[in-house]
Design a protein around this motif. Structure first.
Motif, PDB file in Angstrom:
ATOM      1  N   GLN A 212       0.816  -1.218   0.000  1.00 55.51           N
ATOM      2  CA  GLN A 212       0.000   0.000   0.000  1.00 55.51           C
ATOM      3  C   GLN A 212       0.850   1.269   0.000  1.00 55.51           C
ATOM      4  OE1 GLN A 212      -0.891  -2.784   2.082  1.00 55.51           O
ATOM      5  NE2 GLN A 212      -2.195  -3.225   0.318  1.00 55.51           N
ATOM      6  N   GLN A 213       2.103   1.147   0.399  1.00 55.14           N
ATOM      7  CA  GLN A 213       2.972   2.313   0.448  1.00 55.14           C
ATOM      8  C   GLN A 213       4.421   1.910   0.233  1.00 55.14           C
ATOM      9  OE1 GLN A 213       2.666   5.355   0.288  1.00 55.14           O
ATOM     10  NE2 GLN A 213       0.695   6.018   1.110  1.00 55.14           N
ATOM     11  N   ILE A 214       5.245   2.944   0.031  1.00 53.70           N
ATOM     12  CA  ILE A 214       6.693   2.781  -0.080  1.00 53.70           C
ATOM     13  C   ILE A 214       7.349   3.488   1.095  1.00 53.70           C
ATOM     14  CG2 ILE A 214       8.745   3.386  -1.438  1.00 53.70           C
ATOM     15  CD1 ILE A 214       6.954   3.407  -3.920  1.00 53.70           C
ATOM     16  N   VAL A 215       8.353   2.857   1.683  1.00 53.27           N
ATOM     17  CA  VAL A 215       9.220   3.587   2.600  1.00 53.27           C
ATOM     18  C   VAL A 215      10.401   4.080   1.764  1.00 53.27           C
ATOM     19  CG1 VAL A 215      10.734   3.480   4.616  1.00 53.27           C
ATOM     20  CG2 VAL A 215       8.532   2.290   4.647  1.00 53.27           C
ATOM     21  N   TRP A 216      10.449   5.394   1.597  1.00 51.22           N
ATOM     22  CA  TRP A 216      11.486   5.986   0.770  1.00 51.22           C
ATOM     23  C   TRP A 216      12.847   5.898   1.446  1.00 51.22           C
ATOM     24  CZ3 TRP A 216       9.805   6.572  -3.914  1.00 51.22           C
ATOM     25  CH2 TRP A 216       8.465   6.879  -4.133  1.00 51.22           C
ATOM     26  N   THR A 217      13.863   5.721   0.623  1.00 52.68           N
ATOM     27  CA  THR A 217      15.234   5.665   1.109  1.00 52.68           C
ATOM     28  C   THR A 217      16.018   6.838   0.538  1.00 52.68           C
ATOM     29  OG1 THR A 217      15.713   4.168  -0.738  1.00 52.68           O
ATOM     30  CG2 THR A 217      15.237   3.160   1.392  1.00 52.68           C
ATOM     31  N   ASP A 218      17.215   7.056   1.079  1.00 51.64           N
ATOM     32  CA  ASP A 218      18.013   8.175   0.587  1.00 51.64           C
ATOM     33  C   ASP A 218      18.412   7.941  -0.866  1.00 51.64           C
ATOM     34  OD1 ASP A 218      21.324   7.384   0.715  1.00 51.64           O
ATOM     35  OD2 ASP A 218      19.906   6.068   1.757  1.00 51.64           O
ATOM     36  N   ALA A 219      18.505   9.007  -1.631  1.00 53.65           N
ATOM     37  CA  ALA A 219      18.756   8.901  -3.067  1.00 53.65           C
ATOM     38  C   ALA A 219      20.167   8.429  -3.389  1.00 53.65           C
ATOM     39  CB  ALA A 219      18.494  10.254  -3.734  1.00 53.65           C
ATOM     40  N   SER A 220      21.112   8.643  -2.492  1.00 52.75           N
ATOM     41  CA  SER A 220      22.518   8.332  -2.783  1.00 52.75           C
ATOM     42  C   SER A 220      22.822   6.849  -2.668  1.00 52.75           C
ATOM     43  CB  SER A 220      23.434   9.124  -1.839  1.00 52.75           C
ATOM     44  OG  SER A 220      23.223  10.512  -1.980  1.00 52.75           O
ATOM     45  N   THR A 221      22.391   6.233  -1.566  1.00 49.92           N
ATOM     46  CA  THR A 221      22.775   4.839  -1.309  1.00 49.92           C
ATOM     47  C   THR A 221      21.583   3.894  -1.156  1.00 49.92           C
ATOM     48  OG1 THR A 221      22.752   5.074   1.106  1.00 49.92           O
ATOM     49  CG2 THR A 221      24.779   5.730  -0.058  1.00 49.92           C
ATOM     50  N   HIS A 222      20.402   4.417  -0.953  1.00 49.16           N
ATOM     51  CA  HIS A 222      19.194   3.625  -0.662  1.00 49.16           C
ATOM     52  C   HIS A 222      19.374   2.760   0.585  1.00 49.16           C
ATOM     53  CE1 HIS A 222      17.077   4.875  -4.230  1.00 49.16           C
ATOM     54  NE2 HIS A 222      18.085   4.528  -4.990  1.00 49.16           N
ATOM     55  N   GLU A 223      20.225   3.195   1.496  1.00 52.16           N
ATOM     56  CA  GLU A 223      20.478   2.441   2.719  1.00 52.16           C
ATOM     57  C   GLU A 223      19.755   3.016   3.928  1.00 52.16           C
ATOM     58  OE1 GLU A 223      21.986  -0.507   3.126  1.00 52.16           O
ATOM     59  OE2 GLU A 223      22.028  -0.499   0.936  1.00 52.16           O
ATOM     60  N   TYR A 224      19.316   4.253   3.833  1.00 57.07           N
ATOM     61  CA  TYR A 224      18.685   4.904   4.982  1.00 57.07           C
ATOM     62  C   TYR A 224      17.188   5.084   4.753  1.00 57.07           C
ATOM     63  CZ  TYR A 224      23.405   5.789   6.606  1.00 57.07           C
ATOM     64  OH  TYR A 224      24.713   5.614   7.027  1.00 57.07           O
ATOM     65  N   LEU A 225      16.394   4.681   5.746  1.00 58.81           N
ATOM     66  CA  LEU A 225      14.941   4.776   5.656  1.00 58.81           C
ATOM     67  C   LEU A 225      14.504   6.170   6.093  1.00 58.81           C
ATOM     68  CD1 LEU A 225      14.152   1.338   7.311  1.00 58.81           C
ATOM     69  CD2 LEU A 225      14.279   1.855   4.865  1.00 58.81           C
ATOM     70  N   GLU A 226      13.633   6.818   5.288  1.00 52.58           N
ATOM     71  CA  GLU A 226      13.352   8.224   5.546  1.00 52.58           C
ATOM     72  C   GLU A 226      11.869   8.541   5.749  1.00 52.58           C
ATOM     73  OE1 GLU A 226      17.311  10.260   3.845  1.00 52.58           O
ATOM     74  OE2 GLU A 226      15.547  10.491   2.583  1.00 52.58           O
ATOM     75  N   GLU A 227      11.020   8.240   4.814  1.00 56.62           N
ATOM     76  CA  GLU A 227       9.592   8.541   4.950  1.00 56.62           C
ATOM     77  C   GLU A 227       8.773   7.384   4.418  1.00 56.62           C
ATOM     78  OE1 GLU A 227       8.979  13.300   5.023  1.00 56.62           O
ATOM     79  OE2 GLU A 227       8.866  12.384   3.058  1.00 56.62           O
ATOM     80  N   ALA A 228       7.519   7.301   4.855  1.00 53.84           N
ATOM     81  CA  ALA A 228       6.617   6.240   4.394  1.00 53.84           C
ATOM     82  C   ALA A 228       5.508   6.870   3.573  1.00 53.84           C
ATOM     83  CB  ALA A 228       6.029   5.482   5.572  1.00 53.84           C
ATOM     84  N   GLY A 229       5.592   6.733   2.270  1.00 55.80           N
ATOM     85  CA  GLY A 229       4.583   7.334   1.411  1.00 55.80           C
ATOM     86  C   GLY A 229       4.567   8.838   1.593  1.00 55.80           C
ATOM     87  N   THR A 230       3.445   9.375   2.027  1.00 57.35           N
ATOM     88  CA  THR A 230       3.327  10.810   2.278  1.00 57.35           C
ATOM     89  C   THR A 230       3.433  11.119   3.774  1.00 57.35           C
ATOM     90  OG1 THR A 230       0.920  10.605   2.392  1.00 57.35           O
ATOM     91  CG2 THR A 230       1.876  11.144   0.247  1.00 57.35           C
ATOM     92  N   MET A 231       3.926  10.165   4.556  1.00 55.39           N
ATOM     93  CA  MET A 231       3.984  10.331   6.009  1.00 55.39           C
ATOM     94  C   MET A 231       5.416  10.168   6.514  1.00 55.39           C
ATOM     95  SD  MET A 231       0.622   8.137   7.197  1.00 55.39           S
ATOM     96  CE  MET A 231       1.219   6.625   6.417  1.00 55.39           C
ATOM     97  N   ASN A 232       5.683  10.749   7.669  1.00 59.22           N
ATOM     98  CA  ASN A 232       6.909  10.415   8.389  1.00 59.22           C
ATOM     99  C   ASN A 232       6.740   9.011   8.959  1.00 59.22           C
ATOM    100  OD1 ASN A 232       6.562  13.716   9.228  1.00 59.22           O
ATOM    101  ND2 ASN A 232       8.489  13.063   8.326  1.00 59.22           N
ATOM    102  N   VAL A 233       7.860   8.326   9.229  1.00 60.97           N
ATOM    103  CA  VAL A 233       7.757   6.936   9.674  1.00 60.97           C
ATOM    104  C   VAL A 233       8.520   6.735  10.982  1.00 60.97           C
ATOM    105  CG1 VAL A 233       9.736   6.179   8.266  1.00 60.97           C
ATOM    106  CG2 VAL A 233       7.985   4.518   8.938  1.00 60.97           C
ATOM    107  N   PHE A 234       7.925   5.906  11.861  1.00 57.78           N
ATOM    108  CA  PHE A 234       8.513   5.571  13.153  1.00 57.78           C
ATOM    109  C   PHE A 234       8.724   4.065  13.244  1.00 57.78           C
ATOM    110  CE2 PHE A 234       6.656   9.671  13.952  1.00 57.78           C
ATOM    111  CZ  PHE A 234       7.389  10.243  14.989  1.00 57.78           C
TER     112      PHE A 234
END
Length: 350
Positions: A212-234
């Motif tokens: 249902q959603q993507i947890v976005w990763t950093d553009a450089s390495t795709h190693e760091y988890l940053e946001e979930a779809g249109t939301m911040n993620v915990f």
């Protein structure tokens, strides 16, 4: 600067079934607007909600100068209307506008227009459990010219939509490997319309795979988890709540920062730091990953039931007394004037 008000002749509220609302499809009787022309904001207006006309060459269509906010108004048992930290929305829309080289909208006009609009359309703020009025301020470029440069003219508007408690069903996510939501030096921290447009295609690809959603990763390495779809993620690892720090890639979510404060107030150990996909996968393998949830205006908290990292899939346990439930109950209680607001976050519409 005086506010010009034109009220609708007959309200359409009696034609609305408030028990069957689709998010963001029904709008109230009135809207607020103000134009920026000749280097200054002109007389603000509240007028009946209606279509607006633009020249085909309006710059918003060609160069994407558009920013927005998302807020909610709540009505308590005494019929008082409350907003939640609207000063943060007002500051953030101007921060977003600055990044896109758009003029700041004056704070006093923002609050005058918002207060008057909510008073005029107060009957649209329902007071049932989970009911609210979603508020969408936005700014768009309106100069009629297709030259690749900042617009000279803009329109600031506020429109409102009645909404019910947001329920997205069971949410499972996948960690991004190829596409990115934002990059260093970009506009990820801004609520720019283009950020969301660029996310729709990879989100559809994820949906076709059952997520249902993507947890976005950093553009450089795709190693760091940053946001979930249109939301911040915990992430809850054992009894520690972890979330990524804000940056020029990550939106400074108002729900996010409020949940951090509430968690600390509850005695929960909170870490705001870079989060690697590797550590979350390892925590899931060991059974130490107890919870994942997204945080944003629409849903407040959206619980994530499972996730995929490349070809590996994980389901999260169902636990009693979850942090998600505790924090959502307390935050919504503050928003709806049901619980003590020791932080001074509530704003009463006058």
């Amino acid at each position: 600067m005086s506010l010009h008000i034109e009220k609708i002749a007959t309200s359409k509220i009696n034609d609305v079934d408030f028990s069957k609302l689709s998010f963001g499809q029904i709008f109230t009787d009135h809207m607020f607007e103000c134009d920026f022309e000749n280097g200054a904001w002109q007389t603000p207006k509240i007028r009946p909600y209606q279509p607006i006309a633009f020249d085909p060459s309006a710059k918003v269509f060609h160069y994407g100068q558009a920013v927005f906010e998302g807020m909610k108004a709540y009505k308590d048992k005494n019929d008082d209307i409350w907003l939640f930290r609207p000063d943060q929305n007002q500051e953030r829309i101007n921060k977003s506008a600055e990044r896109l080289d758009m003029p700041a909208f004056p704070k006093e006009l923002f609050f005058e227009g918002l207060n008057e609009l909510l008073k005029i359309d107060s009957q649209w703020v329902q007071k049932g459990e989970g009911d609210a009025l979603y508020i969408r301020p936005f700014v768009i470029a309106t100069e009629n010219c297709v030259s690749a440069s900042s617009s000279k003219n803009y329109k600031f508007m506020i429109i409102c939509a009645p909404v019910q408690a947001y329920y997205a069903g069971e949410v499972r996510v996948t960690f991004a490997d190829k596409y990115s939501r934002s990059a260093n030096g970009g506009v990820g921290f801004a609520k720019a319309a283009g950020n969301y447009a660029a996310s729709f295609y990879p989100a559809r690809l994820a949906e076709e795979q059952g997520y249902q959603q993507i947890v976005w990763t950093d553009a450089s390495t795709h190693e760091y988890l940053e946001e979930a779809g249109t939301m911040n993620v915990f992430f809850r690892v054992n009894d520690t709540l972890i979330t990524a720090p804000t940056s020029d890639r990550i939106l400074d979510g108002i729900t996010r920062k409020s949940l951090i404060e509430l968690a600390k107030d509850e005695g929960i150990n909170v870490e705001v730091r870079p989060v690697t996909r590797k550590e979350i996968v390892e925590a899931a393998r060991k059974g130490e990953l107890k919870e994942m949830f997204g945080a944003g205006t629409a849903a407040v908290i959206s619980v994530i039931k499972g996730f995929a990292d490349q070809d590996e899939k994980f389901e999260l346990p169902v636990i009693e007394n979850s942090y998600a439930t505790l924090l959502k109950t307390r935050l919504t209680g503050i928003q709806q004037n049901k619980l003590e607001d020791k932080f001074g976050w509530r704003y009463k519409v006058q």
